[in-house]
Design a protein around this motif. Structure first.
Motif, PDB file in Angstrom:
ATOM      1  N   ASP A  28      43.910  24.260  57.999  1.00 41.39           N
ATOM      2  CA  ASP A  28      44.626  24.855  56.886  1.00 41.39           C
ATOM      3  C   ASP A  28      43.601  25.489  55.953  1.00 41.39           C
ATOM      4  O   ASP A  28      42.442  25.085  55.919  1.00 41.39           O
ATOM      5  N   GLY A  33      46.477  31.392  56.763  1.00 37.13           N
ATOM      6  CA  GLY A  33      47.286  30.281  56.269  1.00 37.13           C
ATOM      7  C   GLY A  33      48.728  30.635  55.961  1.00 37.13           C
ATOM      8  O   GLY A  33      49.652  29.919  56.362  1.00 37.13           O
ATOM      9  N   LEU A  47      52.110  21.404  61.169  1.00 38.73           N
ATOM     10  CA  LEU A  47      50.916  20.918  60.493  1.00 38.73           C
ATOM     11  C   LEU A  47      50.764  19.446  60.828  1.00 38.73           C
ATOM     12  O   LEU A  47      51.649  18.639  60.533  1.00 38.73           O
TER      13      LEU A  47
END
Length: 74
Positions: A28, A33, A47
């Protein structure tokens, strides 16, 4: 008929990069991003708890259909 959300060129590139990094994942906080977050919202990426993005099964299928131009087996 096309019924999937359109992916901008930058998001298609981010999706492709997810396939290239494999199990390592993408951290990240990189320039892509915002695209990784959009892909996550579409269910194409997730994620992980270690703060890295990985491709989902749906993402792998979308990559095959849109980037590699492979047809679905369904």
């Amino acid at each position: 008929m096309w019924n999937e959300p359109y992916l901008e060129t930058c998001c298609r590139s981010a999706l492709h990069r997810l396939t290239l990094v494999g199990a390592i994942g993408r951290p990240d906080g990189l320039k892509d991003g915002p695209c990784l977050e959009r892909l996550q919202g579409l269910g194409l990426a997730r994620l992980r708890s270690d703060g890295r993005f990985e491709i989902t099964e749906a993402g792998t299928a979308r990559h095959g259909a849109e980037i590699l131009k492979r047809r679905s087996a369904a």
